[in-house]
Design a protein around this motif. Structure first.
Motif, short mmCIF file in Angstrom:
data_model
loop_
_atom_site.label_atom_id
_atom_site.label_comp_id
_atom_site.label_asym_id
_atom_site.label_seq_id
_atom_site.Cartn_x
_atom_site.Cartn_y
_atom_site.Cartn_z
N GLU A 50 32.23 30.24 40.16
CA GLU A 50 33.24 31.23 40.54
C GLU A 50 33.99 31.77 39.32
O GLU A 50 34.24 32.98 39.23
CB GLU A 50 34.24 30.62 41.54
N SER A 51 34.35 30.89 38.38
CA SER A 51 35.06 31.38 37.19
C SER A 51 34.11 32.19 36.30
O SER A 51 34.51 33.19 35.71
CB SER A 51 35.74 30.25 36.42
N ALA A 52 32.84 31.77 36.22
CA ALA A 52 31.85 32.54 35.44
C ALA A 52 31.66 33.93 36.05
O ALA A 52 31.59 34.93 35.32
CB ALA A 52 30.53 31.80 35.37
N HIS A 53 31.60 34.01 37.37
CA HIS A 53 31.45 35.30 38.05
C HIS A 53 32.65 36.19 37.76
O HIS A 53 32.51 37.39 37.47
CB HIS A 53 31.28 35.06 39.55
N THR A 54 33.84 35.60 37.80
CA THR A 54 35.06 36.36 37.51
C THR A 54 35.04 36.88 36.07
O THR A 54 35.32 38.05 35.82
CB THR A 54 36.30 35.48 37.74
N MET A 55 34.68 36.00 35.12
CA MET A 55 34.61 36.42 33.71
C MET A 55 33.54 37.48 33.49
O MET A 55 33.70 38.36 32.65
CB MET A 55 34.35 35.22 32.81
N GLU A 56 32.46 37.41 34.26
CA GLU A 56 31.43 38.43 34.15
C GLU A 56 32.00 39.80 34.51
O GLU A 56 31.77 40.79 33.80
CB GLU A 56 30.26 38.09 35.07
N HIS A 57 32.76 39.89 35.59
CA HIS A 57 33.36 41.15 36.00
C HIS A 57 34.37 41.65 34.96
O HIS A 57 34.35 42.82 34.57
CB HIS A 57 34.05 41.00 37.36
N TYR A 127 31.79 39.32 46.54
CA TYR A 127 33.12 39.58 45.98
C TYR A 127 34.15 38.48 46.22
O TYR A 127 35.13 38.40 45.49
CB TYR A 127 33.65 40.94 46.45
N THR A 128 33.95 37.63 47.20
CA THR A 128 34.92 36.55 47.44
C THR A 128 34.63 35.32 46.57
O THR A 128 35.42 34.39 46.54
CB THR A 128 34.94 36.11 48.92
N PHE A 129 33.52 35.32 45.87
CA PHE A 129 33.08 34.20 45.04
C PHE A 129 33.71 34.34 43.65
O PHE A 129 33.04 34.58 42.66
CB PHE A 129 31.55 34.22 44.96
N MET A 130 35.02 34.23 43.60
CA MET A 130 35.78 34.45 42.37
C MET A 130 36.83 33.35 42.19
O MET A 130 37.32 32.81 43.17
CB MET A 130 36.52 35.80 42.41
N ASP A 131 37.15 33.07 40.93
CA ASP A 131 38.22 32.13 40.59
C ASP A 131 38.98 32.69 39.39
O ASP A 131 38.73 32.31 38.24
CB ASP A 131 37.66 30.75 40.27
N PRO A 132 39.89 33.63 39.62
CA PRO A 132 40.64 34.24 38.52
C PRO A 132 41.42 33.22 37.68
O PRO A 132 41.42 33.30 36.45
CB PRO A 132 41.58 35.22 39.21
N ALA A 133 42.07 32.25 38.31
CA ALA A 133 42.85 31.26 37.56
C ALA A 133 41.92 30.42 36.68
O ALA A 133 42.24 30.13 35.52
CB ALA A 133 43.63 30.37 38.52
N GLY A 134 40.77 30.02 37.22
CA GLY A 134 39.81 29.25 36.44
C GLY A 134 39.27 30.05 35.26
O GLY A 134 39.07 29.51 34.17
N ALA A 135 39.02 31.32 35.47
CA ALA A 135 38.52 32.19 34.39
C ALA A 135 39.54 32.28 33.26
O ALA A 135 39.18 32.21 32.08
CB ALA A 135 38.19 33.57 34.94
#
Length: 159
Positions: A50-57, A127-135
């Motif tokens: 989830e954090s990797a997906h967020t960082m990718e965006h 789109y719900t597979f995100m972790d902004p805080a973790g990123a």
């Protein structure tokens, strides 16, 4: 079957850093693939998906809007092992050439607030597979422990 180049790197000796993974000729042009290694392989937990997906965006948006490199970005995305990201740039580069770009990218991610770019049902397949805080935590860690104190051992693959 011939072993691919990335599997020839001794991952037991690999540190976090910025490495040239390969250079490929595409017609008369060179494409440089960078290994942006955020985690020491097999010695620390990988990035969460989830954090990797967020960082990718966040990262892809930053890179494609970059004044100098935006038109040279071919791809930015996570490694399958989730220990970092691949960045492909049009051009013949060395790791030292993009230290400032990578610092800028991960500082941007570390300071990111607000809506994640492209994180809606219309724009993303998960789109719900995100972790902004973790990123943010992972980007801050990479900046503080690697990018802000980078040395030669973090720029050249171990032999």
């Amino acid at each position: 079957m011939k072993k691919i180049e990335s599997f020839r790197i001794d991952h037991t000796r690999l540190k976090r850093g910025i490495y040239v993974s390969r250079k490929d000729a595409v017609g008369s042009e060179c494409v440089t693939t960078f290994d942006l290694r955020m985690k020491e392989p097999n010695n620390e937990p990988a990035l969460s998906p989830e954090s990797a997906h967020t960082m990718e965006h966040i990262g892809a948006t930053f890179l494609r809007n970059h004044a100098e490199y935006g038109d040279k970005v071919i791809y930015f995305g996570p490694m399958g092992c989730l220990t970092g990201f691949y960045l492909l740039l049009a051009g013949d580069y060395e790791s030292v050439d993009i230290v400032d770009l990578v610092r800028g990218l991960f500082r941007f991610a570390a300071d990111f607030e607000g809506d994640i770019p492209g994180a809606s049902a219309v724009e993303c397949g998960n789109y719900t597979f995100m972790d902004p805080a973790g990123a943010v935590i992972e980007a801050k860690k990479y900046c503080a422990e690697v990018l802000d104190v980078i040395s030669l051992e973090n720029l050249v693959y171990p032999e």
